[in-house]
Design a protein around this motif. Structure first.
Motif, PDB file in Angstrom:
ATOM      1  N   LEU A   4       0.830  -1.130  -0.149  1.00 49.39           N
ATOM      2  CA  LEU A   4       0.053  -0.025  -0.078  1.00 49.39           C
ATOM      3  C   LEU A   4       0.966   1.196  -0.105  1.00 49.39           C
ATOM      4  O   LEU A   4       1.860   1.300   0.770  1.00 49.39           O
ATOM      5  CB  LEU A   4      -0.866  -0.050   1.183  1.00 49.39           C
ATOM      6  CG  LEU A   4      -2.001  -0.946   1.163  1.00 49.39           C
ATOM      7  CD1 LEU A   4      -2.900  -0.889   2.617  1.00 49.39           C
ATOM      8  CD2 LEU A   4      -3.141  -0.824   0.144  1.00 49.39           C
TER       9      LEU A   4
ATOM     10  N   LEU B 200      -9.547   1.182  -0.715  1.00 47.16           N
ATOM     11  CA  LEU B 200     -10.148  -0.414  -0.465  1.00 47.16           C
ATOM     12  C   LEU B 200     -11.637  -0.185  -0.388  1.00 47.16           C
ATOM     13  O   LEU B 200     -12.182   1.089  -0.555  1.00 47.16           O
ATOM     14  CB  LEU B 200      -9.646  -0.904   0.861  1.00 47.16           C
ATOM     15  CG  LEU B 200      -8.138  -1.036   1.176  1.00 47.16           C
ATOM     16  CD1 LEU B 200      -7.725  -1.294   2.332  1.00 47.16           C
ATOM     17  CD2 LEU B 200      -7.599  -1.842  -0.337  1.00 47.16           C
TER      18      LEU B 200
ATOM     19  N   LEU C 224     -13.969   1.462   4.642  1.00 47.34           N
ATOM     20  CA  LEU C 224     -12.900   1.885   5.482  1.00 47.34           C
ATOM     21  C   LEU C 224     -13.320   1.357   7.135  1.00 47.34           C
ATOM     22  O   LEU C 224     -14.577   1.335   7.356  1.00 47.34           O
ATOM     23  CB  LEU C 224     -13.112   3.653   5.702  1.00 47.34           C
ATOM     24  CG  LEU C 224     -12.599   4.233   4.402  1.00 47.34           C
ATOM     25  CD1 LEU C 224     -12.926   5.790   4.453  1.00 47.34           C
ATOM     26  CD2 LEU C 224     -11.257   4.011   4.255  1.00 47.34           C
TER      27      LEU C 224
ATOM     28  N   LYS D 131      -4.974   8.720   4.945  1.00 43.89           N
ATOM     29  CA  LYS D 131      -5.888   7.777   4.198  1.00 43.89           C
ATOM     30  C   LYS D 131      -5.210   6.500   4.265  1.00 43.89           C
ATOM     31  O   LYS D 131      -5.398   5.191   4.377  1.00 43.89           O
ATOM     32  CB  LYS D 131      -6.114   8.101   2.680  1.00 43.89           C
ATOM     33  CG  LYS D 131      -6.826   7.091   1.819  1.00 43.89           C
ATOM     34  CD  LYS D 131      -8.266   6.737   2.581  1.00 43.89           C
ATOM     35  CE  LYS D 131      -9.177   6.102   1.415  1.00 43.89           C
ATOM     36  NZ  LYS D 131      -8.336   4.676   1.189  1.00 43.89           N
TER      37      LYS D 131
ATOM     38  N   ASP E 296      -6.269   2.610   5.550  1.00 41.94           N
ATOM     39  CA  ASP E 296      -6.056   1.447   4.706  1.00 41.94           C
ATOM     40  C   ASP E 296      -5.500   0.275   5.339  1.00 41.94           C
ATOM     41  O   ASP E 296      -5.975  -0.832   5.159  1.00 41.94           O
ATOM     42  CB  ASP E 296      -5.440   1.814   3.263  1.00 41.94           C
ATOM     43  CG  ASP E 296      -6.286   2.571   2.265  1.00 41.94           C
ATOM     44  OD1 ASP E 296      -7.825   2.907   2.565  1.00 41.94           O
ATOM     45  OD2 ASP E 296      -6.029   3.075   1.430  1.00 41.94           O
TER      46      ASP E 296
END
Length: 595
Positions: free
Chosen positions: A313, A320, A323, A336, A340
């Motif tokens: 990632l 994705l 969340l 973010k 993730d």
């Protein structure tokens, strides 16, 4: 917008690089192909550096990509803005030829067709100035996009700026007629893929089969012999540039590497080549995801995929499906990327717990089998060696079979009747393969415990395969990782009805310490001998009983008939005289009556 200048920017002056980045901020009238200011900037830098430069512009007049190449080529990198499979990309490419010749090259035409560009423009640059321009557009034939082109040029730069491109684009798109099949079948053509290795090119044969199994169409192979991978790009930087141009020329949408890439290598390659980059591990995980039918198989595949994804990632568009957390769980200032990663870790924990329940269930099943004293035999082997076909031939299981890699994924157990009133449970397990991802071995632990707990292994080998030695080694490598390499094993050479290298086969037999049996699961050849071999190997778990059983223990007589082999049975006034073999697990019940 990210002001990234793509391609080979090494050696470029900082002043020139800043100028190229500034192009993203320049507005262009929607009715014009390009502005004179952008032409002046790229011609000046291209002439001074003797490198090709490329600029992509959308129909709103927005610059979406700027790239740098060498004296002869430049990689064209931009995301299509096509609104349908039979519409143009909504982008035009204007690039320089520092040789002074503005005529379009074969690579230019290939990119125009493969990327479905609105237009491809080449500027002939001499002494830092654009001297001429050539332009080409697609020329539909009978309603379809073909490799026919409309060519315009040479023309002056003023003529290029005023060229009526919007009207020409409308005319082209009106002449493109989507086939009726596109609206009814919903099918998609296979992705074109280029296969890459740093080993011998023939090692890509198996990768090509994997790609085909996953639905890709291998269109080229690239091999670069290296002692060790490049830390940044896996292959050499020069080979990366060649690969980028080859991908562009062939219109490939995917590049597949025959080894596992680090997250850094994958990102660098994707930026440099301009398309999706996957490695062998990702490809195998994709195939497993397609093949998993049971909930257990799907859980195991998802777990392997997430464990592989977690370190990859990057925070750049890695969105994705959900969340995790909700109100009160997302920390202050959390990015973010952190969200993730937290979501992935949470899902990994959930899957691990679910699979632990599967393992407990399987352990209970195995305990029930041990209580019934039924030996368990597991089929292992390289994918497509014929394990499932052999299971069907021996037990009439009717498991799905196909001549392809990983045709079956989920384990199947069936009862097999052997000579001498013996019965065993025969389990078909997931196939192995060279460079089997560690994530899969770990995730499939619940399934592979069937191999660990088996009393006997049947190692199935494709006798006619040219690389059977390497395949045997790959399987034994996984068995070693599972800690069962020394388990009692019968080596089964399957597909003996097909042409085989008899000399190689005999060498393999002589070099190993395993009992070997030749069979054809398809024709039935050798199956009787195989059953006899299985019976002999599982007989070692029995003891000979000779004794008299009292009439109030007829339950033991029934037990012998169900799980043992009775040689003689005589009824007398003092009891039942019996000679039989009895399972080791039941010996304690018979020992008091043994003479």
């Amino acid at each position: 917008m990210t002001k990234t200048v793509y391609g080979n920017t090494r050696g470029l002056k900082k002043f020139d690089l800043d100028l190229l980045q500034s192009i993203y901020d320049l507005a262009i009238d929607k009715s014009m192909i390009i502005s004179l200011e952008i032409v002046r900037i790229i011609a000046d830098i291209s002439g001074g550096s003797q490198r090709e430069l490329a600029v992509f512009i959308d129909r709103q007049g927005q610059v979406v990509s700027v790239g740098v190449g060498d004296a002869a080529t430049v990689q064209l990198k931009a995301q299509s803005k096509r609104r349908g499979a039979y519409r143009l990309a909504g982008l035009r490419c204007i690039h320089t030829h520092p040789s002074g010749n503005g005529q379009l090259s074969t690579v230019d035409y290939a990119a125009l067709y493969d990327m479905r560009l609105d237009a491809m423009v080449a500027l002939g640059v001499l002494e830092g100035k654009a001297k001429e321009a050539w332009l080409a557009c697609l020329e539909p034939q009978d309603g379809q996009i073909t490799k026919n082109f409309q060519n315009y040029g040479p023309m002056s730069i003023d003529q290029l700026v005023e060229f009526p491109l919007p009207a020409l684009i409308r005319d082209i798109e009106e002449r493109i007629i989507p086939p009726a099949a596109m609206w009814t079948t919903g099918t998609q053509s296979a992705e074109k893929a280029i296969l890459v290795t740093i080993d011998h090119e023939n090692t890509l044969d198996e990768l090509a089969l994997l790609a085909d199994t996953a639905g890709a169409n291998p269109v080229a192979r690239v091999a670069q012999r290296r002692q060790r991978p490049d830390m940044a790009f896996f292959i050499g930087r020069g080979k990366v540039e060649e690969l980028a141009l080859q991908r562009q020329r062939l219109g490939a949408e995917l590049v597949i590497f025959d080894d596992e890439l680090t997250p850094t290598q994958a990102r660098n390659l994707e930026n440099a080549i301009g398309c999706r980059i996957i490695d062998r591990t990702t490809l195998i995980l994709d195939i497993f995801a397609r093949r998993a039918r049971t909930r257990e198989g799907q859980l195991q595949v998802e777990l392997a995929q997430l464990r592989y994804l977690l370190p990859r990632l990057t925070g750049q568009g890695a969105v994705l499906s959900r969340l995790g957390g909700g109100i009160g769980t997302r920390g202050p200032g959390e990015t973010k990327l952190e969200t993730d990663r937290r979501h992935v870790r949470k899902r990994i924990d959930e899957l691990t717990d679910a699979l632990e329940q599967v393992r407990r269930h399987r352990r209970q099943q195995r305990q029930n089998r041990r209580d019934s004293a039924t030996p368990v035999t597991a089929l292992v082997g390289y994918t497509n060696a014929g394990k499932s076909t052999l299971l069907n031939a021996l037990t009439q299981a009717q498991v799905y079979t196909a001549d392809r890699l990983f045709a079956t994924l989920d384990p199947t157990t069936r009862r097999l009747q052997l000579p001498g009133n013996r019965a065993i449970l025969l389990t078909d397990t997931v196939g192995f393969i060279r460079k089997l991802p560690h994530h899969l071995v770990k995730a499939f632990r619940a399934t592979l415990e069937e191999v660990i707990e088996a009393d006997l292994l049947l190692h199935v080998v494709d006798a006619g395969h040219s690389k059977l030695v390497e395949q045997i080694a790959a399987v034994e490598s996984v068995l070693k990782e599972l800690g069962v390499l020394d388990k009692q094993t019968i080596l089964i050479f399957n597909k003996i009805d097909q042409p085989v290298n008899r000399q190689l086969l005999e060498q393999v037999k002589l070099s190993g310490q395993r009992q070997a049996v030749e069979v054809s699961a398809r024709t039935g050849t050798g199956l009787a001998q195989l059953k006899e071999s299985i019976a002999q190997n599982t007989l070692r778990h029995r003891r000979l009983f000779k004794g008299r059983l009292p009439y109030d223990r007829t339950d033991l007589v029934a037990l012998l008939h169900q799980y043992g082999e009775v040689y003689s049975e005589q009824y007398g006034p003092e009891g039942i005289r019996v000679e039989a073999t009895v399972n080791e697990e039941h010996w304690a019940s018979f020992a008091p009556y043994n003479n």
